[in-house]
Design an enzyme around this catalytic site. Structure first.
Site, PDB file in Angstrom:
ATOM      1  CB  SER A   1     -22.989  37.588  20.078  1.00  0.00           C
ATOM      2  OG  SER A   1     -22.123  38.125  18.925  1.00  0.00           O
ATOM      3  N   GLY A   2     -25.048  39.617  17.762  1.00  0.00           N
ATOM      4  CA  GLY A   2     -25.405  40.924  17.569  1.00  0.00           C
ATOM      5  C   GLY A   2     -26.830  41.445  17.488  1.00  0.00           C
ATOM      6  CE1 TYR A   3     -26.969  45.720  20.581  1.00  0.00           C
ATOM      7  CE2 TYR A   3     -26.400  47.411  18.831  1.00  0.00           C
ATOM      8  CZ  TYR A   3     -26.501  46.918  20.040  1.00  0.00           C
ATOM      9  OH  TYR A   3     -25.403  47.770  20.983  1.00  0.00           O
ATOM     10  CB  ALA A   4     -29.413  41.419  13.134  1.00  0.00           C
TER      11      ALA A   4
ATOM     12  CB  CYS B   1     -33.325  48.652   8.436  1.00  0.00           C
ATOM     13  SG  CYS B   1     -32.018  49.478   8.488  1.00  0.00           S
TER      14      CYS B   1
ATOM     15  CG  ASN C   1     -33.382  49.877  13.755  1.00  0.00           C
ATOM     16  OD1 ASN C   1     -34.085  50.583  14.532  1.00  0.00           O
ATOM     17  ND2 ASN C   1     -32.198  49.423  13.611  1.00  0.00           N
TER      18      ASN C   1
END
Length: 349
Positions: A15-18, A152, A316
């Protein structure tokens, strides 16, 4: 393509960005079949509710990590420290493990303790992991089953400096690197510093000294020299622009810098040397890299003083996280290295 040509993938912490970025890329990858995505907070919710850009692209729903089934590839997109504490459980679920966090990047337990202020939960496993920077570790990544994806900011620093240090084009003295970093690098969890009235329009120095990615960069870069990192948050959502101040020996020129980059990166599919004499896009700009796996590198030299300013730009979340994870998996499985990573970016953006 038959199902035998595909590998099943489970994303833990999707559910996170990564994790969401890895899912976006994997859904367009001919050899990857994402079968599970976990999230404790969003269990039972359609993935597209959290990642609305994936509407119509997947029917997956989040499940709890406790319900994780076996898969060919387990991708760990968890907060720092979480993956290492339960790594044996994940190893029992899949042959290939890809960790997007910092848990297995550092090889030396003493350096890990100094960097993160605590002992590593499984120091005996650190040597099993390949640092997921394809440009530096392509051969080690072939057939790899444990991939620790690079940080990143570290990626942008390492890729700018590596050829020049490897070939002795820089003096082994202090190198000072400053990173202008997009807000997504801080993750999906809200904080006071990410609150819109505080973040919008702000250029805030948030890590003038002691950035944790310093240890990664020093581990990966050739030679022994002092490296100093400073990170500044910017209003952009994606992207890192790094400028590194370094010094070249007497008698060296632009041509030597060019030659070093060409020699080391000449065949790299995702490195572009950007140094144009005319126009407004003369140097790397992360705006042009949103969604792409490229690292653009430029430089300018002060011939009178021997100072060279190196510039690198990445997204990133792609070249800095999920993209080089996909690139590493392509190498590990002997798939064409650019598979699933051919997006060219947008202009204007």
């Amino acid at each position: 393509m038959s199902m035998h040509d595909q590998k099943t993938v489970a994303i833990v912490g999707g559910s996170g960005y990564a994790g969401g970025e890895f899912l976006r890329l994997a859904l367009n990858h001919p050899h990857l079949n994402v079968t599970q995505v976990t999230s404790e907070r969003n269990a039972g919710t359609p993935v597209s509710m959290v990642h609305p850009n994936l509407r119509g692209r997947t029917t997956l729903k989040f499940r709890r990590a406790a319900e994780l089934d076996e898969a060919d590839i387990i991708v760990l997109a968890l907060p720092h420290g979480s993956a290492a504490k339960k790594i044996s459980e994940y190893e029992a679920k899949g042959k290939v493990i890809v960790d997007l966090s910092a848990d297995f990047r550092l090889k030396d337990p003493e350096v890990y303790r100094a960097t993160y202020g605590e002992d590593h939960p499984t120091p005996e496993k650190l040597g099993e992991w390949v640092y997921g920077n394809p440009e530096l570790h392509r051969e080690e990544l072939r057939g790899a089953t444990r991939i620790a994806c690079a940080g990143c900011f570290a990626t942008s620093v390492i890729l700018a400096l590596y050829p020049l240090l490897k070939l002795g084009v820089l003096l082994p003295k202090d190198i000072i690197a400053t990173g202008l970093v997009g807000s997504s690098a801080a993750g999906a969890s809200a904080s006071d510093s990410s609150h819109h009235p505080e973040r919008a329009g702000s250029l805030r120095v948030y890590k003038p000294v002691g950035h944790r990615h310093t240890a990664e960069a020093q581990q990966e870069l050739p030679g022994h020299f002092p490296l100093h990192l400073t990170a500044i948050s910017t209003p952009r959502v994606r992207g890192i622009l790094t400028t590194a101040q370094a010094w070249i020996p007497d008698g060296y020129s632009d041509r030597d810098v060019w030659s070093a980059y060409r020699e080391v990166y000449g065949a790299e599919p995702f490195i572009r040397i950007v140094k144009v004499a005319k126009g407004i896009h003369r140097y790397p700009d992360p705006m042009l890299l949103d969604g792409t796996n490229y690292c653009d590198i430029g430089f300018e030299m002060d011939q009178d003083t021997g100072r060279v300013v190196l510039m690198s730009a990445i997204d990133n979340l792609v070249k800095g996280t999920a993209g080089h994870a996909i690139q590493s998996l392509n190498i590990a499985h002997d798939w064409p290295e650019t598979t699933g990573l051919d997006f060219a970016g947008l202009h204007p953006a």
